[in-house]
Enzyme design. Structure first.
Site, PDB file in Angstrom:
ATOM      1  CG  HIS A   1      -2.169  -0.807   1.044  1.00  0.00           C
ATOM      2  ND1 HIS A   1      -2.149  -2.181   0.996  1.00  0.00           N
ATOM      3  CD2 HIS A   1      -3.467  -0.443   0.907  1.00  0.00           C
ATOM      4  CE1 HIS A   1      -3.387  -2.630   0.836  1.00  0.00           C
ATOM      5  NE2 HIS A   1      -4.207  -1.595   0.775  1.00  0.00           N
TER       6      HIS A   1
ATOM      7  CG  HIS B   1       2.864  -3.109   6.340  1.00  0.00           C
ATOM      8  ND1 HIS B   1       3.535  -4.125   5.702  1.00  0.00           N
ATOM      9  CD2 HIS B   1       1.730  -2.887   5.628  1.00  0.00           C
ATOM     10  CE1 HIS B   1       2.843  -4.505   4.647  1.00  0.00           C
ATOM     11  NE2 HIS B   1       1.745  -3.770   4.576  1.00  0.00           N
TER      12      HIS B   1
END
Length: 211
Positions: free
Chosen positions: A114, A179
């Site tokens: 992303h 993340h």
């Protein structure tokens, strides 16, 4: 540096990265509703961004941007998947349970797909605006939103808005627990490099010139 020393050094960096990422996630969790972070996640999903990018077809002056942009998105998808399968870094244990992996590589954390995607989009818009004066007497509905009618270039506020969206979306990957910090930083750097590559080597006229 011996392999054992290098491995210990990398392990120390990853441990610090994990600790900092967990601290950020824990500190922000009480203040940020998950649905806001999930909306940012959806806005940067390839399954959403790819068809939305086809809206460039509505603006003839922006169509030269379409080919490198779409090819760059595909390049990003492939390259991030390969890197994830090479490093196979597990995602944080506190990853929000709403995540559904589209492919097997999505189970891994490094780098953030992303983050690479949103920074690819922001950098592409930035570089395209910097090098091209897109002047045209015809304006579509899309042009009215993104281009200055006087100079023909992408509006400054649009450019700033895209960079803000990219930065907030990238940071949200840490806040949502998807993340670690290094994953996002690596993804952001990768996205910028991909934008430079796409606008330099993936232009339609250049591809035709190679044949």
């Amino acid at each position: 540096m011996s392999p054992s020393t290098a491995s210990s050094f990398v392990g120390s960096i990853l441990a610090v990265d994990a600790a900092v990422s967990a601290a950020i996630h824990t500190a922000a969790k009480p203040f940020l509703p998950p649905f806001i972070l999930l909306l940012l996640e959806i806005s940067a999903d390839f399954r959403f961004s790819f068809p939305v990018s086809l809206s460039l077809l509505l603006s003839p002056p922006l169509r030269p941007f379409l080919i490198p942009f779409l090819l760059g998105l595909l390049l990003d998808l492939i390259f991030v998947g390969i890197v994830k399968l090479i490093f196979r870094r597990p995602r944080p244990a506190y990853n929000h349970p709403s995540m559904s992996a589209a492919v097997s590589a999505d189970h891994y954390s490094f780098p953030s797909g992303h983050a690479s995607r949103v920074f690819f989009v922001a950098a592409s818009v930035h570089f395209f605006t910097s090098e091209a004066q897109v002047v045209s007497p015809s304006y579509s509905f899309l042009d009215g939103w993104v281009r200055d009618r006087g100079e023909g270039v992408v509006k400054g506020e649009v450019l700033v808005g895209v960079w803000i969206w990219a930065t907030v979306t990238a940071v949200s990957r840490i806040l949502l627990g998807r993340h670690y910090v290094l994953d996002v930083a690596a993804g952001a750097c990768l996205g910028v490099l991909e934008a430079l590559f796409a606008l330099r080597f993936l232009r339609f006229e250049q591809i035709l010139g190679w044949w």
